[in-house]
Design a protein around this motif. Structure first.
Motif, PDB file in Angstrom:
ATOM      1  N   ILE A  51     -46.219  30.443  51.648  1.00  0.00           N
ATOM      2  CA  ILE A  51     -44.999  31.224  51.833  1.00  0.00           C
ATOM      3  C   ILE A  51     -44.072  30.534  52.827  1.00  0.00           C
ATOM      4  CG2 ILE A  51     -44.078  33.397  52.734  1.00  0.00           C
ATOM      5  CD1 ILE A  51     -46.535  34.790  51.573  1.00  0.00           C
ATOM      6  N   ARG A  52     -44.616  30.038  53.918  1.00  0.00           N
ATOM      7  CA  ARG A  52     -43.803  29.396  54.948  1.00  0.00           C
ATOM      8  C   ARG A  52     -43.106  28.147  54.403  1.00  0.00           C
ATOM      9  NH1 ARG A  52     -47.505  29.148  58.339  1.00  0.00           N
ATOM     10  NH2 ARG A  52     -48.237  27.031  57.903  1.00  0.00           N
ATOM     11  N   GLU A  53     -43.806  27.350  53.603  1.00  0.00           N
ATOM     12  CA  GLU A  53     -43.258  26.088  53.130  1.00  0.00           C
ATOM     13  C   GLU A  53     -42.474  26.225  51.827  1.00  0.00           C
ATOM     14  OE1 GLU A  53     -46.299  23.125  52.995  1.00  0.00           O
ATOM     15  OE2 GLU A  53     -46.759  23.290  55.139  1.00  0.00           O
ATOM     16  N   ASN A  54     -42.545  27.384  51.206  1.00  0.00           N
ATOM     17  CA  ASN A  54     -41.853  27.607  49.928  1.00  0.00           C
ATOM     18  C   ASN A  54     -41.160  28.962  49.960  1.00  0.00           C
ATOM     19  OD1 ASN A  54     -43.155  25.225  48.235  1.00  0.00           O
ATOM     20  ND2 ASN A  54     -44.805  26.233  49.347  1.00  0.00           N
ATOM     21  N   ALA A  55     -40.305  29.116  50.968  1.00  0.00           N
ATOM     22  CA  ALA A  55     -39.717  30.425  51.271  1.00  0.00           C
ATOM     23  C   ALA A  55     -38.685  30.877  50.251  1.00  0.00           C
ATOM     24  CB  ALA A  55     -39.079  30.398  52.661  1.00  0.00           C
ATOM     25  N   PHE A  56     -38.117  29.948  49.485  1.00  0.00           N
ATOM     26  CA  PHE A  56     -37.128  30.323  48.473  1.00  0.00           C
ATOM     27  C   PHE A  56     -37.894  30.717  47.216  1.00  0.00           C
ATOM     28  CE2 PHE A  56     -33.470  29.241  45.558  1.00  0.00           C
ATOM     29  CZ  PHE A  56     -32.651  30.257  46.020  1.00  0.00           C
ATOM     30  N   ALA A  57     -38.158  31.996  47.087  1.00  0.00           N
ATOM     31  CA  ALA A  57     -39.082  32.491  46.068  1.00  0.00           C
ATOM     32  C   ALA A  57     -38.389  33.502  45.144  1.00  0.00           C
ATOM     33  CB  ALA A  57     -40.302  33.123  46.735  1.00  0.00           C
ATOM     34  N   MET A  58     -39.151  34.044  44.225  1.00  0.00           N
ATOM     35  CA  MET A  58     -38.606  34.937  43.214  1.00  0.00           C
ATOM     36  C   MET A  58     -38.951  36.394  43.522  1.00  0.00           C
ATOM     37  SD  MET A  58     -36.888  34.643  40.296  1.00  0.00           S
ATOM     38  CE  MET A  58     -37.330  33.170  39.370  1.00  0.00           C
ATOM     39  N   LEU A  59     -37.919  37.232  43.553  1.00  0.00           N
ATOM     40  CA  LEU A  59     -38.085  38.677  43.692  1.00  0.00           C
ATOM     41  C   LEU A  59     -37.904  39.289  42.315  1.00  0.00           C
ATOM     42  CD1 LEU A  59     -38.297  41.242  45.541  1.00  0.00           C
ATOM     43  CD2 LEU A  59     -35.786  41.183  45.624  1.00  0.00           C
ATOM     44  N   ILE A  60     -38.958  39.931  41.819  1.00  0.00           N
ATOM     45  CA  ILE A  60     -38.960  40.451  40.445  1.00  0.00           C
ATOM     46  C   ILE A  60     -39.153  41.961  40.467  1.00  0.00           C
ATOM     47  CG2 ILE A  60     -40.108  40.326  38.188  1.00  0.00           C
ATOM     48  CD1 ILE A  60     -41.117  37.507  39.114  1.00  0.00           C
ATOM     49  N   SER A  61     -38.318  42.657  39.718  1.00  0.00           N
ATOM     50  CA  SER A  61     -38.432  44.112  39.621  1.00  0.00           C
ATOM     51  C   SER A  61     -38.274  44.541  38.168  1.00  0.00           C
ATOM     52  CB  SER A  61     -37.369  44.797  40.495  1.00  0.00           C
ATOM     53  OG  SER A  61     -36.068  44.433  40.069  1.00  0.00           O
ATOM     54  N   SER A  62     -38.657  45.770  37.886  1.00  0.00           N
ATOM     55  CA  SER A  62     -38.586  46.268  36.503  1.00  0.00           C
ATOM     56  C   SER A  62     -38.116  47.717  36.501  1.00  0.00           C
ATOM     57  CB  SER A  62     -39.943  46.142  35.814  1.00  0.00           C
ATOM     58  OG  SER A  62     -40.925  46.885  36.520  1.00  0.00           O
ATOM     59  N   GLY A  63     -36.919  47.953  36.997  1.00  0.00           N
ATOM     60  CA  GLY A  63     -36.366  49.299  37.003  1.00  0.00           C
ATOM     61  C   GLY A  63     -35.720  49.608  35.667  1.00  0.00           C
ATOM     62  N   ASP A  64     -34.410  49.466  35.609  1.00  0.00           N
ATOM     63  CA  ASP A  64     -33.715  49.698  34.346  1.00  0.00           C
ATOM     64  C   ASP A  64     -34.045  48.609  33.335  1.00  0.00           C
ATOM     65  OD1 ASP A  64     -32.408  47.834  35.959  1.00  0.00           O
ATOM     66  OD2 ASP A  64     -30.470  48.178  34.987  1.00  0.00           O
ATOM     67  N   ARG A  65     -34.361  47.400  33.823  1.00  0.00           N
ATOM     68  CA  ARG A  65     -34.803  46.280  32.996  1.00  0.00           C
ATOM     69  C   ARG A  65     -35.487  45.288  33.926  1.00  0.00           C
ATOM     70  NH1 ARG A  65     -29.575  42.968  31.005  1.00  0.00           N
ATOM     71  NH2 ARG A  65     -31.282  41.700  30.144  1.00  0.00           N
ATOM     72  N   ILE A  66     -36.143  44.277  33.362  1.00  0.00           N
ATOM     73  CA  ILE A  66     -36.769  43.260  34.201  1.00  0.00           C
ATOM     74  C   ILE A  66     -35.664  42.412  34.822  1.00  0.00           C
ATOM     75  CG2 ILE A  66     -38.270  41.233  34.251  1.00  0.00           C
ATOM     76  CD1 ILE A  66     -39.795  42.458  31.903  1.00  0.00           C
ATOM     77  N   ARG A  67     -35.705  42.307  36.161  1.00  0.00           N
ATOM     78  CA  ARG A  67     -34.711  41.514  36.876  1.00  0.00           C
ATOM     79  C   ARG A  67     -35.422  40.581  37.849  1.00  0.00           C
ATOM     80  NH1 ARG A  67     -29.599  43.496  35.950  1.00  0.00           N
ATOM     81  NH2 ARG A  67     -29.442  45.653  35.235  1.00  0.00           N
ATOM     82  N   ALA A  68     -34.815  39.420  38.083  1.00  0.00           N
ATOM     83  CA  ALA A  68     -35.412  38.439  38.984  1.00  0.00           C
ATOM     84  C   ALA A  68     -34.310  37.726  39.756  1.00  0.00           C
ATOM     85  CB  ALA A  68     -36.244  37.428  38.207  1.00  0.00           C
ATOM     86  N   THR A  69     -34.534  37.558  41.064  1.00  0.00           N
ATOM     87  CA  THR A  69     -33.572  36.885  41.931  1.00  0.00           C
ATOM     88  C   THR A  69     -34.303  35.915  42.846  1.00  0.00           C
ATOM     89  OG1 THR A  69     -32.112  38.831  41.963  1.00  0.00           O
ATOM     90  CG2 THR A  69     -31.808  37.205  43.714  1.00  0.00           C
ATOM     91  N   HIS A  70     -33.819  34.684  42.911  1.00  0.00           N
ATOM     92  CA  HIS A  70     -34.322  33.759  43.928  1.00  0.00           C
ATOM     93  C   HIS A  70     -33.742  34.177  45.270  1.00  0.00           C
ATOM     94  CE1 HIS A  70     -35.074  31.016  40.454  1.00  0.00           C
ATOM     95  NE2 HIS A  70     -36.142  30.747  41.186  1.00  0.00           N
ATOM     96  N   SER A  71     -34.607  34.316  46.258  1.00  0.00           N
ATOM     97  CA  SER A  71     -34.130  34.720  47.583  1.00  0.00           C
ATOM     98  C   SER A  71     -35.024  34.121  48.672  1.00  0.00           C
ATOM     99  CB  SER A  71     -34.108  36.250  47.702  1.00  0.00           C
ATOM    100  OG  SER A  71     -35.407  36.787  47.588  1.00  0.00           O
ATOM    101  N   MET A  72     -34.450  34.022  49.881  1.00  0.00           N
ATOM    102  CA  MET A  72     -35.195  33.529  51.028  1.00  0.00           C
ATOM    103  C   MET A  72     -36.122  34.629  51.540  1.00  0.00           C
ATOM    104  SD  MET A  72     -34.431  30.427  51.428  1.00  0.00           S
ATOM    105  CE  MET A  72     -35.492  30.344  52.866  1.00  0.00           C
ATOM    106  N   MET A  73     -37.399  34.319  51.671  1.00  0.00           N
ATOM    107  CA  MET A  73     -38.383  35.313  52.099  1.00  0.00           C
ATOM    108  C   MET A  73     -39.105  34.833  53.345  1.00  0.00           C
ATOM    109  SD  MET A  73     -39.976  36.752  48.547  1.00  0.00           S
ATOM    110  CE  MET A  73     -38.899  37.144  47.150  1.00  0.00           C
ATOM    111  N   MET A  74     -39.450  35.784  54.199  1.00  0.00           N
ATOM    112  CA  MET A  74     -40.198  35.494  55.422  1.00  0.00           C
ATOM    113  C   MET A  74     -41.326  36.503  55.580  1.00  0.00           C
ATOM    114  SD  MET A  74     -37.180  34.819  58.222  1.00  0.00           S
ATOM    115  CE  MET A  74     -38.396  34.411  59.490  1.00  0.00           C
ATOM    116  N   LEU A  75     -42.428  36.027  56.131  1.00  0.00           N
ATOM    117  CA  LEU A  75     -43.508  36.929  56.514  1.00  0.00           C
ATOM    118  C   LEU A  75     -43.194  37.514  57.881  1.00  0.00           C
ATOM    119  CD1 LEU A  75     -46.970  35.315  55.653  1.00  0.00           C
ATOM    120  CD2 LEU A  75     -46.073  37.471  54.793  1.00  0.00           C
ATOM    121  N   ASN A  76     -43.252  38.820  57.993  1.00  0.00           N
ATOM    122  CA  ASN A  76     -43.112  39.463  59.295  1.00  0.00           C
ATOM    123  C   ASN A  76     -44.520  39.779  59.794  1.00  0.00           C
ATOM    124  OD1 ASN A  76     -42.931  41.614  61.320  1.00  0.00           O
ATOM    125  ND2 ASN A  76     -40.751  41.621  60.827  1.00  0.00           N
TER     126      ASN A  76
END
Length: 203
Positions: A19-44
């Motif tokens: 996670i630390r070395e590959n922080a630009f990851a995919m956020l995937i959800s399936s509400g009204d439809r399947i959606r995916a966004t590349h975003s910067m992620m951090m572990l808290n």
């Protein structure tokens, strides 16, 4: 994520490294439809017993219009990965791909304004600190940052399930394993990183 037993890891230090070395990851959800966004992620890890992921996406993104507290999302991280040629074996076999990956299923908690501000402070500090002339959030002025924050949608992801996969030729005999490493070490940065991760398995 399908993780064969041979490639499954329970090492949370491996997860943190990926996670630390590959922080630009995919956020995937399936509400009204399947959606995916590349975003910067951090572990808290402020509370080691309750580690979670934090990220933000644009408020203009349709995905932000559907996410609400309690929704399940998937965070998908791809670590080192490389093509493995069948010519690197001492016998006829198929080619394959070596890779490391982490997938985390979790529940959404929407950030309030102060949480989003602190998130942006930490994220900026992490990537700016090694710049020649770092520009930190505090250098921009609170009023400016809060104005820009109106376009950001901050979320926390509280993990439910964590899958860690290291498919790094564990099924190969020693001679082939070492020959794969030797070939990867002569390749690209990502191939050399894959070789490094393979060597760590032998330590």
């Amino acid at each position: 994520m399908y993780v064969p037993k041979l490639y499954r890891s329970e090492d949370y230090n491996v997860m943190k490294e990926i996670i630390r070395e590959n922080a630009f990851a995919m956020l995937i959800s399936s509400g009204d439809r399947i959606r995916a966004t590349h975003s910067m992620m951090m572990l808290n890890e402020d509370d080691p017993e309750n580690t979670y992921i934090e990220t933000h996406i644009s408020r203009a993104n349709p995905q932000s219009k559907t996410l609400k507290n309690g929704d399940e999302v998937l965070c998908d991280f791809l670590g080192a990965h490389s093509y493995i040629s069948s010519s690197w074996y001492d016998h006829i076999n198929v080619s394959t791909w070596n890779y490391e990956a982490v997938q985390i299923y979790g529940k959404v908690q929407l950030m309030d304004q102060e949480e989003l501000y602190k998130h942006l402070e930490k994220l900026t500090s992490r990537f700016e600190k090694n710049q020649q002339c770092p520009m930190m959030v505090e250098d921009m002025g609170r009023a400016f940052v809060e104005k820009e924050m109106k376009g950001a949608f901050g979320i926390k992801i509280i993990p439910d399930e964590i899958f860690i996969q290291q498919k790094l030729s564990q099924n190969r005999k020693e001679h082939d394993f070492q020959n794969i490493i030797s070939n990867l070490e002569n390749g690209s940065d990502n191939e050399r990183k894959t070789a490094d991760q393979m060597k760590k398995l032998k330590r």
